[in-house]
Design a protein around this motif. Structure first.
Motif, PDB file in Angstrom:
ATOM      1  N   GLU A 165       0.818  -1.220   0.000  1.00 25.71           N
ATOM      2  CA  GLU A 165       0.000   0.000   0.000  1.00 25.71           C
ATOM      3  C   GLU A 165       0.850   1.269   0.000  1.00 25.71           C
ATOM      4  OE1 GLU A 165      -3.422   0.169  -0.274  1.00 25.71           O
ATOM      5  OE2 GLU A 165      -3.214  -1.967  -0.674  1.00 25.71           O
ATOM      6  N   SER A 185      -0.659  -5.120   4.351  1.00 24.58           N
ATOM      7  CA  SER A 185      -1.879  -5.762   3.868  1.00 24.58           C
ATOM      8  C   SER A 185      -1.488  -7.131   3.346  1.00 24.58           C
ATOM      9  CB  SER A 185      -2.464  -4.919   2.732  1.00 24.58           C
ATOM     10  OG  SER A 185      -3.272  -5.710   1.870  1.00 24.58           O
ATOM     11  N   GLN A 187      -3.013  -8.649   1.044  1.00 29.01           N
ATOM     12  CA  GLN A 187      -3.711  -8.796  -0.240  1.00 29.01           C
ATOM     13  C   GLN A 187      -2.934  -9.513  -1.342  1.00 29.01           C
ATOM     14  OE1 GLN A 187      -5.018  -5.135  -2.143  1.00 29.01           O
ATOM     15  NE2 GLN A 187      -4.607  -6.146  -4.087  1.00 29.01           N
ATOM     16  N   ARG A 208       1.195  -0.143   9.762  1.00 29.79           N
ATOM     17  CA  ARG A 208       1.359   1.078   8.964  1.00 29.79           C
ATOM     18  C   ARG A 208       2.137   2.096   9.781  1.00 29.79           C
ATOM     19  NH1 ARG A 208      -3.227   1.154   4.889  1.00 29.79           N
ATOM     20  NH2 ARG A 208      -3.318  -1.093   4.505  1.00 29.79           N
ATOM     21  N   GLU A 210       2.207   5.053   9.870  1.00 29.77           N
ATOM     22  CA  GLU A 210       1.509   6.284   9.518  1.00 29.77           C
ATOM     23  C   GLU A 210       1.710   7.316  10.616  1.00 29.77           C
ATOM     24  OE1 GLU A 210      -2.388   5.802   6.708  1.00 29.77           O
ATOM     25  OE2 GLU A 210      -2.153   4.543   8.453  1.00 29.77           O
ATOM     26  N   LEU A 218      -4.216   3.303  13.861  1.00 29.76           N
ATOM     27  CA  LEU A 218      -3.322   2.535  14.714  1.00 29.76           C
ATOM     28  C   LEU A 218      -2.108   2.202  13.859  1.00 29.76           C
ATOM     29  CD1 LEU A 218      -5.973   0.066  16.186  1.00 29.76           C
ATOM     30  CD2 LEU A 218      -4.837   1.891  17.437  1.00 29.76           C
ATOM     31  N   GLU A 225      -9.193  -9.840   4.932  1.00 33.64           N
ATOM     32  CA  GLU A 225      -9.145  -9.574   3.496  1.00 33.64           C
ATOM     33  C   GLU A 225      -9.612 -10.766   2.670  1.00 33.64           C
ATOM     34  OE1 GLU A 225      -5.598  -6.938   2.401  1.00 33.64           O
ATOM     35  OE2 GLU A 225      -4.887  -7.975   4.189  1.00 33.64           O
ATOM     36  N   GLU A 355     -14.211   5.539   6.643  1.00 35.76           N
ATOM     37  CA  GLU A 355     -13.886   4.313   5.894  1.00 35.76           C
ATOM     38  C   GLU A 355     -13.702   3.094   6.802  1.00 35.76           C
ATOM     39  OE1 GLU A 355     -10.260   4.677   3.584  1.00 35.76           O
ATOM     40  OE2 GLU A 355     -10.086   2.502   3.477  1.00 35.76           O
ATOM     41  N   LEU A 356     -14.475   2.053   6.524  1.00 34.65           N
ATOM     42  CA  LEU A 356     -14.317   0.784   7.235  1.00 34.65           C
ATOM     43  C   LEU A 356     -13.657  -0.254   6.332  1.00 34.65           C
ATOM     44  CD1 LEU A 356     -17.880   0.465   8.867  1.00 34.65           C
ATOM     45  CD2 LEU A 356     -15.775   1.211   9.989  1.00 34.65           C
ATOM     46  N   ARG A 362      -8.869  -6.196  -9.306  1.00 31.96           N
ATOM     47  CA  ARG A 362      -7.420  -6.089  -9.514  1.00 31.96           C
ATOM     48  C   ARG A 362      -7.078  -6.064 -10.999  1.00 31.96           C
ATOM     49  NH1 ARG A 362      -7.988  -5.116  -4.189  1.00 31.96           N
ATOM     50  NH2 ARG A 362      -8.253  -7.004  -2.939  1.00 31.96           N
TER      51      ARG A 362
HETATM   52  O1  4AD Z   1      -7.854   0.870   2.402  1.00 31.20           O
HETATM   53  P1  4AD Z   1      -6.698   0.005   2.807  1.00 31.20           P
HETATM   54  O2  4AD Z   1      -5.372   0.648   2.879  1.00 31.20           O
HETATM   55  O3  4AD Z   1      -6.722  -1.224   1.805  1.00 31.20           O
HETATM   56  C1  4AD Z   1      -5.785  -2.190   1.671  1.00 31.20           C
HETATM   57  O4  4AD Z   1      -4.836  -2.360   2.395  1.00 31.20           O
HETATM   58  C2  4AD Z   1      -6.106  -3.212   0.616  1.00 31.20           C
HETATM   59  N1  4AD Z   1      -4.870  -3.888   0.229  1.00 31.20           N
HETATM   60  C3  4AD Z   1      -7.142  -4.168   1.151  1.00 31.20           C
HETATM   61  C4  4AD Z   1      -7.568  -5.205   0.127  1.00 31.20           C
HETATM   62  O5  4AD Z   1      -8.123  -4.836  -0.883  1.00 31.20           O
HETATM   63  N2  4AD Z   1      -7.348  -6.464   0.419  1.00 31.20           N
HETATM   64  O6  4AD Z   1      -7.008  -0.645   4.222  1.00 31.20           O
HETATM   65  C5  4AD Z   1      -8.157  -1.424   4.403  1.00 31.20           C
HETATM   66  C6  4AD Z   1      -8.838  -1.067   5.716  1.00 31.20           C
HETATM   67  C7  4AD Z   1      -9.324   0.380   5.784  1.00 31.20           C
HETATM   68  O7  4AD Z   1     -10.559   0.536   5.150  1.00 31.20           O
HETATM   69  C8  4AD Z   1      -9.416   0.591   7.280  1.00 31.20           C
HETATM   70  O8  4AD Z   1     -10.596   0.028   7.825  1.00 31.20           O
HETATM   71  C9  4AD Z   1      -8.250  -0.231   7.801  1.00 31.20           C
HETATM   72  O9  4AD Z   1      -7.927  -1.178   6.805  1.00 31.20           O
HETATM   73  N3  4AD Z   1      -7.082   0.613   8.081  1.00 31.20           N
HETATM   74  C10 4AD Z   1      -6.710   0.996   9.304  1.00 31.20           C
HETATM   75  N4  4AD Z   1      -7.229   0.750  10.526  1.00 31.20           N
HETATM   76  C11 4AD Z   1      -6.596   1.262  11.594  1.00 31.20           C
HETATM   77  N5  4AD Z   1      -5.482   2.002  11.513  1.00 31.20           N
HETATM   78  C12 4AD Z   1      -4.909   2.283  10.307  1.00 31.20           C
HETATM   79  N6  4AD Z   1      -3.783   2.992  10.253  1.00 31.20           N
HETATM   80  C13 4AD Z   1      -5.538   1.764   9.138  1.00 31.20           C
HETATM   81  N7  4AD Z   1      -5.250   1.832   7.820  1.00 31.20           N
HETATM   82  C14 4AD Z   1      -6.202   1.121   7.194  1.00 31.20           C
END
Ligand code: 4AD
Ligand code: MG
Length: 432
Positions: A165, A185, A187, A208, A210, A218, A225, A355-356, A362
């Motif tokens: 990601e 992830s 994925q 992450r 972040e 977090l 997934e 966002e959940l 793909r």
């Molecule tokens: O939208 P994200 O970044 O999607 C992916 O990682 C894809 N690879 C998933 C896939 O298609 N298999 O993250 C997915 C979800 C977000 O919608 C959010 O709910 C959660 O992961 N998320 C977090 N939750 C808590 N803390 C963070 N820093 C998060 N970042 C993402």
């Protein structure tokens, strides 16, 4: 010998003498009487000790036992409508294992930092108990949903050689002299598993780096997934909707007590029924353009305030699809109707949670995907195994990621994800 049982099973023992093992949640004493709120992990029950019914040693010991003293009590189970939980124990015997004085977390108000510093003890509080039980109920319901639909759980590794990601939020680890990254992830590996098993999901911790100090970030969180071979974007959206409706229904059915402890507005959860509205990014952008307070710029990804505005138009989660490809990940397929858009979807929850879920169809064409890897300046060599999935029997496929802590916080109605994790990891918190 009295049978040893738990608070949640007291209804099976009315009129019998049982033994409970637990801790003092609270105690009030007057004269010849102690009222002990005993918590045993499954619930809390009032135990009444009359001086005349128990040994002087036990009565004395309980008199000196403060909050969180550990003890074993034996007594008769009485059904009592006035008692919280509907039962009361008339104690006849027992033993204090450890008398405690000065437990740090008292019924008075504590600051969040104090509570987080004592997270190992804070977990014993009723509200945290309810959230952890809810989290467990949600995980069970999620696994049940995918199991019923014939998905196979295939977990992805935590140590990875490359980013999924974006490279800006990677935690790196020394791996015997090489660099490994903690997975953002599962994925990419789930895609490989889907080509082997058809319908799969992975479920595990993700990381992450972040630098966001918000109520929904977090640095370590759990992500579920699913990944499905022969699925398009519509299938992915339908799967996300069905999953959420199923889990909310299960939680309402099996975790009522916990929701009541949390004083959750159940009508908000009961409203979570399909079909969920589906709008395009462009339609969502229009909602924002018409909103006086929005600072949204067309073409950008939505910020938290934007998501709140969009979701406030709906009483159930909304699926926003077809985002500008420029703000989304390299692996997403472009919309053949409009190459500037990605076949991506975000699910925004109700009540302003944002966002959940994030997911997509793909890219399944080898040459297009190679081009994207180059555009994103990703090291092709590290992705050769992933490209093999497009070399050998490539099929349309897609999936999504659900952030467990955000999902739990939403269902529980708690504002911050830190309470949805037993031991939250954030930019400024690594302990306890
Ligand atoms: O939208 P994200 O970044 O999607 C992916 O990682 C894809 N690879 C998933 C896939 O298609 N298999 O993250 C997915 C979800 C977000 O919608 C959010 O709910 C959660 O992961 N998320 C977090 N939750 C808590 N803390 C963070 N820093 C998060 N970042 C993402
Ligand atoms: Mg996302």
């Amino acid at each position: 010998m009295a049978v040893v049982t738990t608070v949640e099973r007291l209804s099976e023992h009315v009129g019998q003498t049982v033994t409970l093992q637990g801790w003092i949640y609270a105690r009030t004493s007057k004269g010849k009487l102690h009222f002990v709120q005993l918590r045993d992990g499954t619930g809390v029950v009032q135990c009444v000790l009359f001086a005349k019914n128990v040994s002087p040693e036990l009565f004395e010991a309980v008199a000196g036992a403060g909050q969180e003293s550990s003890l074993v009590l034996t007594g008769e189970v009485k059904a009592d409508e006035r008692a919280p939980g509907g039962f009361e124990i008339g104690v006849s015997e027992g033993r204090v294992l450890q008398a405690v004085d000065g437990y740090p977390i008292t019924p008075k108000e504590h600051g969040t930092d104090f509570l987080l510093n004592h997270r190992h003890l804070w977990l014993r509080s009723r509200r945290q108990w309810a959230i952890m039980r809810l989290r467990d109920g949600i995980v069970t319901a999620l696994r049940g949903f995918f199991d019923q639909r014939g998905f196979v759980c295939v977990d992805s590794p935590m140590f990875t050689p490359n980013a999924c990601e974006g490279t800006s939020t990677l935690f790196s680890v020394d791996y015997f002299g090489d660099t490994a990254y903690l997975t953002q992830s599962g994925q990419l590996y789930a895609e490989a598993s889907a080509m082997a098993l058809g319908k799969v999901y992975c479920f595990g911790p993700t990381f992450r780096a972040e630098k966001s100090k918000t109520r929904r970030h977090l640095t370590e969180f759990w992500m579920l997934e699913p990944e499905v071979a022969f699925a398009d974007l519509d299938d992915v959206m339908q799967l996300a909707e069905d999953m959420i409706v199923h889990v909310v229904g299960e939680v309402l059915r099996r975790r009522r007590t916990e929701l009541e402890v949390l004083e959750r507005d159940l009508s908000k959860l009961e409203a979570i029924q399909g079909p969920f509205p589906r709008i395009t990014y462009d339609e969502a952008a229009k909602i924002l353009a018409d909103h006086p307070e929005s600072e949204f710029v067309y073409g950008d990804d939505f910020g938290a305030p934007d998501e709140t505005i969009i979701s406030s138009h709906f009483d159930r989660p909304v699926l926003v699809h077809r985002y500008p490809a420029a703000v989304k990940a390299f692996y997403m397929k472009r919309d053949p109707e409009d190459e500037t858009k990605a076949l991506a979807v975000d699910l925004l929850g109700t009540e302003g949670v944002g966002e959940l879920i994030g997911g997509s169809q793909r890219e399944d064409d080898l040459d297009v995907l190679l081009g994207r890897i180059r555009e994103h300046e990703l090291p092709q060599e590290a992705f050769e195994w992933y490209l093999d999935l497009r070399r050998y029997g490539s099929v349309p496929h897609g999936g999504f990621g659900l952030g467990l802590e955000r999902f739990v916080a939403w269902i529980a109605g708690v504002p911050h994800v830190r309470e949805a994790s037993p031991f939250p990891r954030m930019m400024t918190r690594l302990s306890p």
